[in-house]
Design a protein around this motif. Structure first.
Motif, PDB file in Angstrom:
ATOM      1  N   GLU A 126       0.845  -1.191   0.000  1.00 29.07           N
ATOM      2  CA  GLU A 126       0.000   0.000   0.000  1.00 29.07           C
ATOM      3  C   GLU A 126       0.886   1.249   0.000  1.00 29.07           C
ATOM      4  O   GLU A 126       0.834   2.079   0.896  1.00 29.07           O
ATOM      5  CB  GLU A 126      -0.932  -0.018   1.205  1.00 29.07           C
ATOM      6  N   ARG A 127       1.682   1.367  -1.047  1.00 29.11           N
ATOM      7  CA  ARG A 127       2.669   2.441  -1.128  1.00 29.11           C
ATOM      8  C   ARG A 127       2.052   3.833  -1.192  1.00 29.11           C
ATOM      9  O   ARG A 127       2.552   4.763  -0.579  1.00 29.11           O
ATOM     10  CB  ARG A 127       3.582   2.191  -2.315  1.00 29.11           C
ATOM     11  N   MET A 128       0.956   3.970  -1.930  1.00 23.97           N
ATOM     12  CA  MET A 128       0.305   5.280  -2.043  1.00 23.97           C
ATOM     13  C   MET A 128      -0.177   5.741  -0.665  1.00 23.97           C
ATOM     14  O   MET A 128       0.060   6.880  -0.277  1.00 23.97           O
ATOM     15  CB  MET A 128      -0.884   5.209  -3.017  1.00 23.97           C
ATOM     16  N   ARG A 129      -0.802   4.846   0.059  1.00 23.34           N
ATOM     17  CA  ARG A 129      -1.290   5.190   1.393  1.00 23.34           C
ATOM     18  C   ARG A 129      -0.135   5.489   2.340  1.00 23.34           C
ATOM     19  O   ARG A 129      -0.189   6.402   3.162  1.00 23.34           O
ATOM     20  CB  ARG A 129      -2.126   4.036   1.933  1.00 23.34           C
ATOM     21  N   ALA A 130       0.947   4.704   2.241  1.00 24.02           N
ATOM     22  CA  ALA A 130       2.130   4.927   3.073  1.00 24.02           C
ATOM     23  C   ALA A 130       2.734   6.296   2.776  1.00 24.02           C
ATOM     24  O   ALA A 130       3.095   7.039   3.700  1.00 24.02           O
ATOM     25  CB  ALA A 130       3.162   3.827   2.837  1.00 24.02           C
ATOM     26  N   ASN A 131       2.825   6.636   1.509  1.00 21.75           N
ATOM     27  CA  ASN A 131       3.398   7.934   1.127  1.00 21.75           C
ATOM     28  C   ASN A 131       2.521   9.094   1.582  1.00 21.75           C
ATOM     29  O   ASN A 131       3.036  10.128   2.009  1.00 21.75           O
ATOM     30  CB  ASN A 131       3.633   7.986  -0.376  1.00 21.75           C
ATOM     31  N   GLU A 132       1.201   8.926   1.501  1.00 21.77           N
ATOM     32  CA  GLU A 132       0.294   9.977   1.974  1.00 21.77           C
ATOM     33  C   GLU A 132       0.468  10.202   3.472  1.00 21.77           C
ATOM     34  O   GLU A 132       0.531  11.344   3.936  1.00 21.77           O
ATOM     35  CB  GLU A 132      -1.155   9.614   1.671  1.00 21.77           C
ATOM     36  N   LEU A 133       0.551   9.104   4.231  1.00 21.87           N
ATOM     37  CA  LEU A 133       0.742   9.216   5.675  1.00 21.87           C
ATOM     38  C   LEU A 133       2.093   9.853   5.987  1.00 21.87           C
ATOM     39  O   LEU A 133       2.189  10.731   6.853  1.00 21.87           O
ATOM     40  CB  LEU A 133       0.633   7.843   6.343  1.00 21.87           C
ATOM     41  N   LEU A 134       3.127   9.461   5.270  1.00 22.98           N
ATOM     42  CA  LEU A 134       4.462  10.040   5.467  1.00 22.98           C
ATOM     43  C   LEU A 134       4.444  11.544   5.200  1.00 22.98           C
ATOM     44  O   LEU A 134       4.949  12.331   6.005  1.00 22.98           O
ATOM     45  CB  LEU A 134       5.475   9.354   4.556  1.00 22.98           C
ATOM     46  N   LEU A 135       3.849  11.947   4.102  1.00 28.50           N
ATOM     47  CA  LEU A 135       3.789  13.375   3.776  1.00 28.50           C
ATOM     48  C   LEU A 135       2.982  14.147   4.815  1.00 28.50           C
ATOM     49  O   LEU A 135       3.343  15.268   5.188  1.00 28.50           O
ATOM     50  CB  LEU A 135       3.202  13.586   2.378  1.00 28.50           C
ATOM     51  N   ARG A 136       1.897  13.554   5.298  1.00 30.09           N
ATOM     52  CA  ARG A 136       1.086  14.212   6.335  1.00 30.09           C
ATOM     53  C   ARG A 136       1.909  14.408   7.607  1.00 30.09           C
ATOM     54  O   ARG A 136       1.873  15.473   8.225  1.00 30.09           O
ATOM     55  CB  ARG A 136      -0.156  13.368   6.624  1.00 30.09           C
ATOM     56  N   LYS A 137       2.675  13.398   7.997  1.00 32.34           N
ATOM     57  CA  LYS A 137       3.499  13.494   9.206  1.00 32.34           C
ATOM     58  C   LYS A 137       4.647  14.482   9.014  1.00 32.34           C
ATOM     59  O   LYS A 137       5.007  15.208   9.937  1.00 32.34           O
ATOM     60  CB  LYS A 137       4.041  12.114   9.605  1.00 32.34           C
ATOM     61  N   GLN A 138       5.234  14.510   7.824  1.00 31.28           N
ATOM     62  CA  GLN A 138       6.308  15.471   7.559  1.00 31.28           C
ATOM     63  C   GLN A 138       5.773  16.900   7.531  1.00 31.28           C
ATOM     64  O   GLN A 138       6.430  17.827   7.973  1.00 31.28           O
ATOM     65  CB  GLN A 138       7.000  15.133   6.228  1.00 31.28           C
ATOM     66  N   ARG A 139       4.569  17.079   6.993  1.00 32.09           N
ATOM     67  CA  ARG A 139       3.970  18.407   6.914  1.00 32.09           C
ATOM     68  C   ARG A 139       3.769  19.006   8.309  1.00 32.09           C
ATOM     69  O   ARG A 139       3.928  20.215   8.500  1.00 32.09           O
ATOM     70  CB  ARG A 139       2.631  18.326   6.184  1.00 32.09           C
ATOM     71  N   ILE A 140       3.458  18.179   9.292  1.00 33.64           N
ATOM     72  CA  ILE A 140       3.256  18.657  10.669  1.00 33.64           C
ATOM     73  C   ILE A 140       4.488  19.390  11.145  1.00 33.64           C
ATOM     74  O   ILE A 140       4.387  20.433  11.797  1.00 33.64           O
ATOM     75  CB  ILE A 140       2.910  17.469  11.601  1.00 33.64           C
ATOM     76  N   ARG A 141       5.655  18.872  10.817  1.00 34.04           N
ATOM     77  CA  ARG A 141       6.905  19.481  11.270  1.00 34.04           C
ATOM     78  C   ARG A 141       7.118  20.872  10.679  1.00 34.04           C
ATOM     79  O   ARG A 141       7.637  21.767  11.326  1.00 34.04           O
ATOM     80  CB  ARG A 141       8.079  18.590  10.903  1.00 34.04           C
ATOM     81  N   PHE A 142       6.706  21.042   9.444  1.00 29.95           N
ATOM     82  CA  PHE A 142       7.013  22.280   8.737  1.00 29.95           C
ATOM     83  C   PHE A 142       5.881  23.306   8.764  1.00 29.95           C
ATOM     84  O   PHE A 142       6.049  24.395   8.237  1.00 29.95           O
ATOM     85  CB  PHE A 142       7.423  21.967   7.298  1.00 29.95           C
ATOM     86  N   GLU A 143       4.762  22.979   9.386  1.00 32.14           N
ATOM     87  CA  GLU A 143       3.682  23.962   9.497  1.00 32.14           C
ATOM     88  C   GLU A 143       4.120  25.108  10.389  1.00 32.14           C
ATOM     89  O   GLU A 143       4.747  24.921  11.429  1.00 32.14           O
ATOM     90  CB  GLU A 143       2.430  23.312  10.073  1.00 32.14           C
ATOM     91  N   GLY A 144       3.814  26.309   9.971  1.00 33.50           N
ATOM     92  CA  GLY A 144       4.130  27.486  10.770  1.00 33.50           C
ATOM     93  C   GLY A 144       5.567  27.943  10.661  1.00 33.50           C
ATOM     94  O   GLY A 144       5.995  28.836  11.390  1.00 33.50           O
ATOM     95  N   ARG A 145       6.337  27.384   9.776  1.00 36.36           N
ATOM     96  CA  ARG A 145       7.736  27.814   9.627  1.00 36.36           C
ATOM     97  C   ARG A 145       7.852  28.792   8.516  1.00 36.36           C
ATOM     98  O   ARG A 145       7.220  28.855   7.566  1.00 36.36           O
ATOM     99  CB  ARG A 145       8.649  26.628   9.363  1.00 36.36           C
TER     100      ARG A 145
END
Length: 145
Positions: A126-145
């Motif tokens: 389920e690579r597409m789902r894994a990549n979506e989750l990864l991008l969502r988690k990475q986005r949390i770090r960069f929000e507000g920067r």
């Protein structure tokens, strides 16, 4: 006795975690501790799946018209995303995947359970789902920067 030792070791390693990144926590574990950590997770997930299945069977015996509630089905589906018999037997592969995951600086803030979830989704195809989750988690770090 072996399972008790596994649980105690897992609990003590989790309680020793100090504030800091999850990648630092993962990297601080020895290879043996990483194996114990993964075995503890997969033992818990496998047992949870077994209990849920047994409870469904028990309810069905008591009432032939009983159907699993959506919450029960959804919980089983989510637990299965963290568990695969093939991968859970190869702890060295999983350790190397986790090490590679945390070697990327964009992933150092991602919690260990989320990292395992992403890796399991990816490894189960389920690579597409894994990549979506990864991008969502990475986005949390960069929000507000």
């Amino acid at each position: 006795m072996g399972k008790l030792l596994l649980v105690i070791t897992l609990f003590s390693s989790l309680t020793q975690a100090q504030p800091g990144s999850d990648s630092e926590y993962w990297s601080a574990l020895t290879s043996d501790q990483k194996v114990i950590f993964l075995k503890g997770i997969y033992t818990g997930v496998a047992r949870s799946l077994q209990i849920m299945s047994e409870e469904g069977d028990r309810q069905k015996k008591r009432n032939p018209y009983w159907a699993q509630p959506f919450v029960h089905e959804n919980s089983i589906e989510r637990l299965n995303e963290f568990y695969s018999q093939r991968e859970s037997e190869d702890y060295e592969l999983f350790i190397s995947l986790m090490d590679a995951f945390y070697s990327n600086p964009d992933n150092t803030h991602i919690p260990v359970m989320d990292a395992l979830h992403i890796i399991m989704l990816h490894e189960s195809g389920e690579r597409m789902r894994a990549n979506e989750l990864l991008l969502r988690k990475q986005r949390i770090r960069f929000e507000g920067r």
